[in-house]
Scaffold this motif. Structure first.
Motif, PDB file in Angstrom:
ATOM      1  N   LEU A 103       0.829  -1.206   0.000  1.00 29.54           N
ATOM      2  CA  LEU A 103       0.000   0.000   0.000  1.00 29.54           C
ATOM      3  C   LEU A 103       0.859   1.249   0.000  1.00 29.54           C
ATOM      4  O   LEU A 103       1.821   1.346   0.765  1.00 29.54           O
ATOM      5  N   CYS A 104       0.489   2.174  -0.842  1.00 33.08           N
ATOM      6  CA  CYS A 104       1.119   3.484  -0.851  1.00 33.08           C
ATOM      7  C   CYS A 104       0.175   4.460  -0.155  1.00 33.08           C
ATOM      8  O   CYS A 104      -1.049   4.388  -0.325  1.00 33.08           O
ATOM      9  N   ALA A 105       0.732   5.351   0.625  1.00 34.58           N
ATOM     10  CA  ALA A 105      -0.068   6.337   1.343  1.00 34.58           C
ATOM     11  C   ALA A 105       0.545   7.712   1.152  1.00 34.58           C
ATOM     12  O   ALA A 105       1.770   7.843   1.098  1.00 34.58           O
ATOM     13  N   SER A 106      -0.299   8.728   1.052  1.00 33.07           N
ATOM     14  CA  SER A 106       0.236  10.081   0.910  1.00 33.07           C
ATOM     15  C   SER A 106      -0.439  11.031   1.880  1.00 33.07           C
ATOM     16  O   SER A 106      -1.573  10.798   2.329  1.00 33.07           O
ATOM     17  N   SER A 107       0.254  12.102   2.183  1.00 31.07           N
ATOM     18  CA  SER A 107      -0.257  13.120   3.097  1.00 31.07           C
ATOM     19  C   SER A 107       0.505  14.404   2.860  1.00 31.07           C
ATOM     20  O   SER A 107       1.607  14.388   2.305  1.00 31.07           O
ATOM     21  N   PRO A 108      -0.065  15.519   3.298  1.00 29.25           N
ATOM     22  CA  PRO A 108       0.689  16.769   3.215  1.00 29.25           C
ATOM     23  C   PRO A 108       1.636  16.863   4.404  1.00 29.25           C
ATOM     24  O   PRO A 108       1.337  16.353   5.488  1.00 29.25           O
ATOM     25  N   ASN A 109       2.771  17.507   4.210  1.00 29.37           N
ATOM     26  CA  ASN A 109       3.749  17.609   5.281  1.00 29.37           C
ATOM     27  C   ASN A 109       3.425  18.801   6.168  1.00 29.37           C
ATOM     28  O   ASN A 109       4.122  19.803   6.176  1.00 29.37           O
ATOM     29  N   ARG A 110       2.328  18.668   6.907  1.00 27.53           N
ATOM     30  CA  ARG A 110       1.935  19.763   7.783  1.00 27.53           C
ATOM     31  C   ARG A 110       1.813  19.278   9.221  1.00 27.53           C
ATOM     32  O   ARG A 110       0.958  19.714   9.968  1.00 27.53           O
ATOM     33  N   GLY A 111       2.652  18.341   9.580  1.00 30.51           N
ATOM     34  CA  GLY A 111       2.660  17.859  10.949  1.00 30.51           C
ATOM     35  C   GLY A 111       1.794  16.626  11.122  1.00 30.51           C
ATOM     36  O   GLY A 111       1.032  16.250  10.231  1.00 30.51           O
ATOM     37  N   ALA A 112       1.909  16.025  12.265  1.00 27.68           N
ATOM     38  CA  ALA A 112       1.166  14.802  12.556  1.00 27.68           C
ATOM     39  C   ALA A 112      -0.320  15.109  12.685  1.00 27.68           C
ATOM     40  O   ALA A 112      -0.711  16.234  12.960  1.00 27.68           O
ATOM     41  N   GLY A 113      -1.146  14.092  12.475  1.00 28.37           N
ATOM     42  CA  GLY A 113      -2.572  14.247  12.620  1.00 28.37           C
ATOM     43  C   GLY A 113      -3.298  14.489  11.310  1.00 28.37           C
ATOM     44  O   GLY A 113      -4.524  14.411  11.259  1.00 28.37           O
ATOM     45  N   ASN A 114      -2.546  14.792  10.242  1.00 29.85           N
ATOM     46  CA  ASN A 114      -3.208  14.959   8.949  1.00 29.85           C
ATOM     47  C   ASN A 114      -3.773  13.626   8.480  1.00 29.85           C
ATOM     48  O   ASN A 114      -3.224  12.569   8.760  1.00 29.85           O
ATOM     49  N   THR A 115      -4.867  13.707   7.725  1.00 23.63           N
ATOM     50  CA  THR A 115      -5.435  12.478   7.180  1.00 23.63           C
ATOM     51  C   THR A 115      -4.467  11.888   6.166  1.00 23.63           C
ATOM     52  O   THR A 115      -3.977  12.587   5.278  1.00 23.63           O
ATOM     53  N   ILE A 116      -4.192  10.621   6.316  1.00 21.50           N
ATOM     54  CA  ILE A 116      -3.320   9.885   5.412  1.00 21.50           C
ATOM     55  C   ILE A 116      -4.204   9.091   4.459  1.00 21.50           C
ATOM     56  O   ILE A 116      -5.072   8.336   4.901  1.00 21.50           O
ATOM     57  N   TYR A 117      -4.000   9.285   3.170  1.00 24.44           N
ATOM     58  CA  TYR A 117      -4.810   8.629   2.146  1.00 24.44           C
ATOM     59  C   TYR A 117      -4.041   7.454   1.562  1.00 24.44           C
ATOM     60  O   TYR A 117      -2.854   7.556   1.285  1.00 24.44           O
ATOM     61  N   PHE A 118      -4.760   6.357   1.356  1.00 28.57           N
ATOM     62  CA  PHE A 118      -4.150   5.140   0.835  1.00 28.57           C
ATOM     63  C   PHE A 118      -4.634   4.844  -0.574  1.00 28.57           C
ATOM     64  O   PHE A 118      -5.786   5.117  -0.928  1.00 28.57           O
ATOM     65  N   GLY A 119      -3.739   4.260  -1.370  1.00 26.78           N
ATOM     66  CA  GLY A 119      -4.128   3.712  -2.650  1.00 26.78           C
ATOM     67  C   GLY A 119      -4.756   2.339  -2.476  1.00 26.78           C
ATOM     68  O   GLY A 119      -4.848   1.821  -1.348  1.00 26.78           O
ATOM     69  N   GLU A 120      -5.177   1.738  -3.592  1.00 28.71           N
ATOM     70  CA  GLU A 120      -5.830   0.431  -3.512  1.00 28.71           C
ATOM     71  C   GLU A 120      -4.821  -0.709  -3.443  1.00 28.71           C
ATOM     72  O   GLU A 120      -5.201  -1.847  -3.227  1.00 28.71           O
ATOM     73  N   GLY A 121      -3.555  -0.385  -3.634  1.00 28.60           N
ATOM     74  CA  GLY A 121      -2.519  -1.376  -3.399  1.00 28.60           C
ATOM     75  C   GLY A 121      -2.096  -2.156  -4.631  1.00 28.60           C
ATOM     76  O   GLY A 121      -2.774  -2.177  -5.654  1.00 28.60           O
ATOM     77  N   SER A 122      -0.940  -2.766  -4.482  1.00 26.35           N
ATOM     78  CA  SER A 122      -0.399  -3.681  -5.507  1.00 26.35           C
ATOM     79  C   SER A 122      -0.248  -5.047  -4.857  1.00 26.35           C
ATOM     80  O   SER A 122       0.473  -5.187  -3.863  1.00 26.35           O
ATOM     81  N   TRP A 123      -0.946  -6.035  -5.421  1.00 28.80           N
ATOM     82  CA  TRP A 123      -0.849  -7.391  -4.905  1.00 28.80           C
ATOM     83  C   TRP A 123       0.363  -8.077  -5.526  1.00 28.80           C
ATOM     84  O   TRP A 123       0.422  -8.246  -6.740  1.00 28.80           O
TER      85      TRP A 123
END
Lengths: 114, 114
Positions: free
Chosen positions: A90-110
């Motif tokens: 799974l890849c996840a992305s977030s903005p670099n604005r400190g902890a607590g930001n919502t982290i979004y995930f992709g659907e993944g690579s099996w």
């Protein structure tokens, strides 16, 4: 607005081979993390990239490496594949604005290693 | 370091019945708390999160979770479940400093029976 996109969705590799997985983060996000989710388990943190550098790393061997490009997209490389590397990545992305930001995930690579 | 324990690997319930998914965590520092949901063959989606303020947080689809600092718990509840709630639910924590790294529990598979 596209979310986190990953490719390929499924792949089969032979033990000992190498694999590269790709990720494009959500628009506006500059921090990319990779997780490994084995069957029936929770995701485990592999590493995180910010400003094209590895910022944090989990408990994974050096066979796992990554890269982040200037457009914030990222690759996960795994060398000398083992049967135990079979998992959902799974890849996840977030903005670099400190902890607590919502982290979004992709659907993944099996990844299946045979 | 943090760890998360989800006390039930599987929870079967009947449609329209209430449900509670239990989550306990361990950490030497203050943490943020999250619940993620994973529908079959999909990636993870954020359900709700606790950052600060009211210890009771709610999601848009009727779930709620309560942060209990003394018991280091963050149980997820819904008063009446629907077939569409069938999914894997993951509790996760991150520390309040530095980069956004999630530590996940093992997951709880919620199965709704008609």
């Amino acid at each position: 607005d596209a979310g986190v996109t990953q490719s390929p969705t499924h792949l089969i590799k032979t033990r000992g081979q190498q694999v590269t997985l790709r990720c494009s983060p959500k628009s506006g996000h500059d921090t990319v993390s990779w997780y490994q989710q084995a069957l029936g388990q929770g995701p485990q943190f592999i590493f995180q990239y910010y400003e094209e550098e590895e910022r944090q790393r989990g408990n994974f061997p050096d066979r796992f490496s990554g890269h982040q490009f200037p457009n914030y997209s990222s690759e996960l490389n795994v060398n000398a594949l083992l049967l135990g590397d079979s998992a959902l990545y799974l890849c996840a992305s977030s903005p670099n604005r400190g902890a607590g930001n919502t982290i979004y995930f992709g659907e993944g690579s099996w990844l299946t290693v045979v | 370091a943090q760890s998360v324990t989800q006390l039930d690997s599987q929870v079967p319930v009947f449609e329209e019945a209430p449900v509670e998914l239990r989550c306990n965590y361990s950490s030497s520092v203050s943490v943020y708390l999250f619940w993620y949901v994973q529908y079959p063959n999909q990636g993870l989606q954020l359900l709700l999160k606790y950052l600060s303020g009211s210890t009771l947080v709610e999601s848009i689809n009727g779930f709620e979770a309560e942060f209990n600092k003394s018991q280091t718990s963050f149980h997820l509840r819904k008063p009446s479940v629907h077939i569409s709630d069938t999914a894997e639910y993951f509790c996760a924590v991150s520390d309040r400093k530095g980069a956004q790294k999630l530590v996940f529990g093992q997951g709880t598979r919620l199965t709704i029976n008609p």
